[in-house]
Design an enzyme around this catalytic site. Structure first.
Site, PDB file in Angstrom:
ATOM      1  N   CYS A   7      -2.851 -31.663  19.575  1.00 50.27           N
ATOM      2  CA  CYS A   7      -2.667 -31.871  21.012  1.00 50.27           C
ATOM      3  C   CYS A   7      -2.272 -30.536  21.625  1.00 50.27           C
ATOM      4  CB  CYS A   7      -1.656 -32.984  21.303  1.00 50.27           C
ATOM      5  SG  CYS A   7       0.027 -32.622  20.878  1.00 50.27           S
ATOM      6  N   CYS A  79      -4.171 -36.393  22.521  1.00 54.68           N
ATOM      7  CA  CYS A  79      -3.829 -36.229  23.935  1.00 54.68           C
ATOM      8  C   CYS A  79      -4.198 -37.490  24.705  1.00 54.68           C
ATOM      9  CB  CYS A  79      -4.600 -35.057  24.533  1.00 54.68           C
ATOM     10  SG  CYS A  79      -4.357 -33.535  23.626  1.00 54.68           S
ATOM     11  N   CYS A  87      -7.233 -32.124  26.595  1.00 51.99           N
ATOM     12  CA  CYS A  87      -7.148 -32.007  25.142  1.00 51.99           C
ATOM     13  C   CYS A  87      -7.807 -30.716  24.691  1.00 51.99           C
ATOM     14  CB  CYS A  87      -7.882 -33.167  24.491  1.00 51.99           C
ATOM     15  SG  CYS A  87      -6.808 -34.406  23.832  1.00 51.99           S
TER      16      CYS A  87
END
Length: 156
Positions: A7, A79, A87
């Site tokens: 992430c 994400c 992301c």
């Protein structure tokens, strides 16, 4: 098999994923987490939650995807879509899947509401990891990718 949970900040969801995966996975599978813009520290509520679940956080830290000690076989982005979160895109030659979950670290409210958001995030991540680990061995990459994509919708 090496799994990278990726992430942006690598302080909460990806670390929850890494620690939970490593806690549940057999010895021949290993997870690591990283971020494209690491926060530099783990979210204290994520660490506290993992400890409450009996999951060790020893050796875990917020790190950059530029400093990985291994080459992943699978990259799973975690994400979410809240607040226009973007992301990172891992460009290496790996199998990719997206298991988006909103960041509980951005929840505003009472301690109970924030803790509930962290617990929900953990439950979604854990259910997805358990589904991943329950998959039969697969040699067909396209079928494996379809299963990873399906798992990414669990709990959403």
């Amino acid at each position: 098999m090496n799994i990278l949970f990726l992430c942006t900040g690598n302080s909460c969801r990806s670390v929850l994923s890494e620690a939970t995966f490593n806690h549940l996975a057999p010895a021949d599978m290993r997870a690591i987490s990283a971020g494209s813009q690491p926060a530099g520290q783990l979210h204290p509520r994520a660490v506290a939650l993992l400890h409450r679940k009996g999951i060790s956080t020893e050796g875990y830290f917020s790190k950059s995807w530029n400093d990985l000690p291994l080459t992943p076989d699978v990259v799973i982005t975690v994400c979410g879509s809240a607040a226009g979160e973007t992301c990172p895109a891992y460009l290496g030659p790996v199998l990719r899947a997206h298991w988006g979950v909103d960041d509980p670290g951005h929840v505003v409210g009472s301690d109970e509401e924030i803790e509930a958001a962290f617990e929900l995030t953990y439950q979604i991540i854990r259910a997805r990891i358990e589904a991943f680990l329950a998959l039969p061995p697969m040699t067909d990459k396209a079928a494996f990718k379809r299963e990873l994509d399906r798992i990414g919708t669990l709990g959403a």
